[in-house]
Design a protein around this motif. Structure first.
Motif, PDB file in Angstrom:
ATOM      1  N   LEU A  89       0.824  -1.211   0.000  1.00  0.00           N
ATOM      2  CA  LEU A  89       0.000   0.000   0.000  1.00  0.00           C
ATOM      3  C   LEU A  89       0.858   1.260   0.000  1.00  0.00           C
ATOM      4  CD1 LEU A  89      -2.843  -1.015   2.466  1.00  0.00           C
ATOM      5  CD2 LEU A  89      -3.084  -0.487   0.032  1.00  0.00           C
ATOM      6  N   GLY A  90       1.991   1.223   0.669  1.00  0.00           N
ATOM      7  CA  GLY A  90       2.909   2.367   0.644  1.00  0.00           C
ATOM      8  C   GLY A  90       3.367   2.675  -0.774  1.00  0.00           C
ATOM      9  N   GLY A  91       3.683   1.631  -1.521  1.00  0.00           N
ATOM     10  CA  GLY A  91       4.053   1.821  -2.923  1.00  0.00           C
ATOM     11  C   GLY A  91       2.896   2.358  -3.747  1.00  0.00           C
ATOM     12  N   ALA A  92       1.695   1.846  -3.482  1.00  0.00           N
ATOM     13  CA  ALA A  92       0.504   2.320  -4.208  1.00  0.00           C
ATOM     14  C   ALA A  92       0.229   3.788  -3.891  1.00  0.00           C
ATOM     15  CB  ALA A  92      -0.698   1.452  -3.852  1.00  0.00           C
ATOM     16  N   ILE A  93       0.354   4.149  -2.624  1.00  0.00           N
ATOM     17  CA  ILE A  93       0.124   5.545  -2.229  1.00  0.00           C
ATOM     18  C   ILE A  93       1.133   6.452  -2.933  1.00  0.00           C
ATOM     19  CG2 ILE A  93       0.332   7.166  -0.298  1.00  0.00           C
ATOM     20  CD1 ILE A  93      -0.933   4.920   1.470  1.00  0.00           C
ATOM     21  N   CYS A  94       2.379   6.072  -2.903  1.00  0.00           N
ATOM     22  CA  CYS A  94       3.430   6.880  -3.530  1.00  0.00           C
ATOM     23  C   CYS A  94       3.187   7.011  -5.038  1.00  0.00           C
ATOM     24  CB  CYS A  94       4.789   6.245  -3.254  1.00  0.00           C
ATOM     25  SG  CYS A  94       6.172   7.224  -3.838  1.00  0.00           S
ATOM     26  N   THR A  95       2.813   5.923  -5.674  1.00  0.00           N
ATOM     27  CA  THR A  95       2.565   5.940  -7.116  1.00  0.00           C
ATOM     28  C   THR A  95       1.399   6.852  -7.467  1.00  0.00           C
ATOM     29  OG1 THR A  95       3.438   3.701  -7.314  1.00  0.00           O
ATOM     30  CG2 THR A  95       2.039   4.472  -9.108  1.00  0.00           C
ATOM     31  N   VAL A 105      -8.246   6.025  -0.475  1.00  0.00           N
ATOM     32  CA  VAL A 105      -8.691   4.626  -0.371  1.00  0.00           C
ATOM     33  C   VAL A 105      -7.545   3.743   0.101  1.00  0.00           C
ATOM     34  CG1 VAL A 105      -9.514   2.627  -1.678  1.00  0.00           C
ATOM     35  CG2 VAL A 105     -10.527   4.868  -2.073  1.00  0.00           C
ATOM     36  N   GLN A 106      -6.360   3.926  -0.481  1.00  0.00           N
ATOM     37  CA  GLN A 106      -5.213   3.102  -0.092  1.00  0.00           C
ATOM     38  C   GLN A 106      -4.821   3.360   1.368  1.00  0.00           C
ATOM     39  OE1 GLN A 106      -5.386   4.945  -2.882  1.00  0.00           O
ATOM     40  NE2 GLN A 106      -5.069   3.554  -4.576  1.00  0.00           N
ATOM     41  N   ALA A 107      -4.832   4.617   1.780  1.00  0.00           N
ATOM     42  CA  ALA A 107      -4.479   4.945   3.166  1.00  0.00           C
ATOM     43  C   ALA A 107      -5.521   4.385   4.132  1.00  0.00           C
ATOM     44  CB  ALA A 107      -4.351   6.458   3.331  1.00  0.00           C
ATOM     45  N   GLY A 108      -6.787   4.553   3.806  1.00  0.00           N
ATOM     46  CA  GLY A 108      -7.861   4.014   4.652  1.00  0.00           C
ATOM     47  C   GLY A 108      -7.820   2.504   4.722  1.00  0.00           C
ATOM     48  N   LEU A 109      -7.486   1.869   3.601  1.00  0.00           N
ATOM     49  CA  LEU A 109      -7.382   0.408   3.578  1.00  0.00           C
ATOM     50  C   LEU A 109      -6.286  -0.072   4.523  1.00  0.00           C
ATOM     51  CD1 LEU A 109      -8.558  -2.109   2.215  1.00  0.00           C
ATOM     52  CD2 LEU A 109      -6.873  -1.796   0.391  1.00  0.00           C
ATOM     53  N   GLY A 110      -5.188   0.666   4.591  1.00  0.00           N
ATOM     54  CA  GLY A 110      -4.116   0.312   5.516  1.00  0.00           C
ATOM     55  C   GLY A 110      -4.553   0.396   6.967  1.00  0.00           C
ATOM     56  N   VAL A 111      -5.335   1.413   7.287  1.00  0.00           N
ATOM     57  CA  VAL A 111      -5.847   1.558   8.659  1.00  0.00           C
ATOM     58  C   VAL A 111      -6.789   0.403   9.001  1.00  0.00           C
ATOM     59  CG1 VAL A 111      -7.282   2.996  10.162  1.00  0.00           C
ATOM     60  CG2 VAL A 111      -5.557   4.064   8.700  1.00  0.00           C
ATOM     61  N   VAL A 112      -7.701   0.089   8.105  1.00  0.00           N
ATOM     62  CA  VAL A 112      -8.659  -1.002   8.351  1.00  0.00           C
ATOM     63  C   VAL A 112      -7.927  -2.337   8.439  1.00  0.00           C
ATOM     64  CG1 VAL A 112     -10.645  -2.251   7.391  1.00  0.00           C
ATOM     65  CG2 VAL A 112     -10.582   0.238   7.305  1.00  0.00           C
TER      66      VAL A 112
END
Length: 135
Positions: A89-95, A105-112
């Motif tokens: 997810l960190g890579g997806a967020i950065c991309t 969505v990616q950040a929220g998915l990491g929290v969940v």
């Protein structure tokens, strides 16, 4: 009795089930993403191109995502799976951030994802303690 010899404290059943329910959207979203990558097609190629990634990365990303997801689903390796999915997810967020796309969505998915594991595994309660408001 010291900590090494004390019996493990069980996680309350209700919290385990809440954690499992929170895992459902994580599994669904990563599962759909994996299936779409394995399926391929012009939409996937266009999406990768928009993100500045070569088409040759689709299959390796699908395999990586699937392996991480399977590790997350197995109770004995769920924490390892969560760590690896967090990196993914960190890579997806950065991309997404790099090309100006939203990444909420990616950040929220990491929290969940982590809340789900946290509620299911009481050992994490000692690593990440939350103190009450009273102190």
């Amino acid at each position: 009795m010291n900590e090494a010899t004390s019996p493990p404290v069980k996680t309350p059943r209700a919290l385990v089930w809440i954690g499992r329910l929170l895992a459902l959207p994580v599994v669904f979203l990563f599962g759909m993403s994996t299936v779409m990558k394995f399926k391929g097609g012009p939409e996937m190629t266009d999406g990768m191109s928009k993100l500045g990634l070569p088409e040759s990365m689709i299959l390796p990303l699908a395999i990586l995502e699937l392996v991480c997801l399977v590790l997350y689903l197995v109770p004995w390796t769920a924490v390892l799976g969560a760590i690896l999915l967090t990196g993914y997810l960190g890579g997806a967020i950065c991309t997404h951030w790099r090309v100006g796309d939203p990444f909420v969505v990616q950040a929220g998915l990491g929290v969940v994802l982590w809340l789900s594991v946290y509620l299911r595994d009481r050992r994490l309660w000692q690593l990440i303690p939350f103190r009450g408001l009273a102190g």
